[in-house]
Design a protein around this motif. Sequence first.
Motif, mmCIF file in Angstrom:
data_model
loop_
_atom_site.group_PDB
_atom_site.id
_atom_site.type_symbol
_atom_site.label_atom_id
_atom_site.label_comp_id
_atom_site.label_asym_id
_atom_site.label_seq_id
_atom_site.Cartn_x
_atom_site.Cartn_y
_atom_site.Cartn_z
ATOM 1 N N ALA A 176 7.617 7.162 0.120
ATOM 2 C CA ALA A 176 7.545 7.244 1.583
ATOM 3 C C ALA A 176 8.497 6.247 2.236
ATOM 4 O O ALA A 176 9.170 6.578 3.209
ATOM 5 C CB ALA A 176 6.118 7.000 2.048
ATOM 6 N N ALA A 177 8.575 5.039 1.698
ATOM 7 C CA ALA A 177 9.488 4.034 2.246
ATOM 8 C C ALA A 177 10.940 4.475 2.098
ATOM 9 O O ALA A 177 11.744 4.324 3.020
ATOM 10 C CB ALA A 177 9.261 2.691 1.567
ATOM 11 N N LEU A 178 11.281 5.038 0.943
ATOM 12 C CA LEU A 178 12.645 5.518 0.722
ATOM 13 C C LEU A 178 12.993 6.682 1.644
ATOM 14 O O LEU A 178 14.095 6.733 2.201
ATOM 15 C CB LEU A 178 12.828 5.934 -0.738
ATOM 16 N N CYS A 179 12.060 7.598 1.827
ATOM 17 C CA CYS A 179 12.296 8.732 2.735
ATOM 18 C C CYS A 179 12.529 8.244 4.162
ATOM 19 O O CYS A 179 13.434 8.718 4.851
ATOM 20 C CB CYS A 179 11.121 9.701 2.700
ATOM 21 N N LEU A 201 11.815 -1.578 7.982
ATOM 22 C CA LEU A 201 10.855 -0.502 8.192
ATOM 23 C C LEU A 201 9.451 -1.076 8.209
ATOM 24 O O LEU A 201 9.212 -2.186 7.745
ATOM 25 C CB LEU A 201 10.947 0.520 7.053
ATOM 26 N N ASP A 202 8.524 -0.288 8.709
ATOM 27 C CA ASP A 202 7.109 -0.657 8.616
ATOM 28 C C ASP A 202 6.668 -0.514 7.165
ATOM 29 O O ASP A 202 7.371 0.061 6.338
ATOM 30 C CB ASP A 202 6.265 0.254 9.506
ATOM 31 N N GLY A 203 5.486 -0.984 6.862
ATOM 32 C CA GLY A 203 4.947 -0.866 5.516
ATOM 33 C C GLY A 203 4.479 0.545 5.208
ATOM 34 O O GLY A 203 3.963 1.246 6.083
ATOM 35 N N PHE A 204 4.694 0.969 3.990
ATOM 36 C CA PHE A 204 4.231 2.267 3.511
ATOM 37 C C PHE A 204 3.407 2.037 2.252
ATOM 38 O O PHE A 204 3.592 1.053 1.554
ATOM 39 C CB PHE A 204 5.414 3.202 3.214
ATOM 40 N N MET A 205 2.534 2.981 1.963
ATOM 41 C CA MET A 205 1.623 2.803 0.843
ATOM 42 C C MET A 205 2.183 3.302 -0.482
ATOM 43 O O MET A 205 1.541 3.151 -1.508
ATOM 44 C CB MET A 205 0.287 3.463 1.167
ATOM 45 N N ASN A 206 3.393 3.885 -0.464
ATOM 46 C CA ASN A 206 4.066 4.209 -1.728
ATOM 47 C C ASN A 206 5.573 4.116 -1.523
ATOM 48 O O ASN A 206 6.078 4.200 -0.399
ATOM 49 C CB ASN A 206 3.626 5.566 -2.296
ATOM 50 N N LEU A 207 6.278 3.933 -2.616
ATOM 51 C CA LEU A 207 7.716 3.722 -2.573
ATOM 52 C C LEU A 207 8.462 4.941 -2.061
ATOM 53 O O LEU A 207 9.417 4.818 -1.295
ATOM 54 C CB LEU A 207 8.225 3.328 -3.969
#
Length: 121
Positions: free
Chosen positions: A83-86, A75-81
């Motif tokens: 958001a990355a999990l979703c 995945l691309d980078g996200f600024m919180n965990l």
Amino acid sequence: MSTEQQAARLKQIKNQLQLHKDRGIRLCLGCESEPRLGYSHGEYCETSPRLPYPHKLGQRFEAFTLHCPGCGFKLDGFMNLQAALCEWHRANTPGDVYYAARWAERFEQQMMAKAATTLEH
């Protein structure tokens, strides 16, 4: 950020990730491997991960990404965990034709980019 603060933050992230693992994280659509967490932090510079919102050089940042150790889907980078999990759950929805097609398209783009990078070196 001091060493103690960094250790406390990493512990907080591990606890949050474990909470989600206990509830069940979807496996990769490509190879059914469990995703791994990528975490970057520090002072934002030109080599830092690309983030969804612009950061100024020298600003503090955190970036989270999930990737598959088996096939390399990421995945691309996200600024919180969260958001990355979703995004991981949405991208790896089993039994859905639309998401399977999107997954395959993203995977193909990633492999082409990886091959281009390999040829350059």
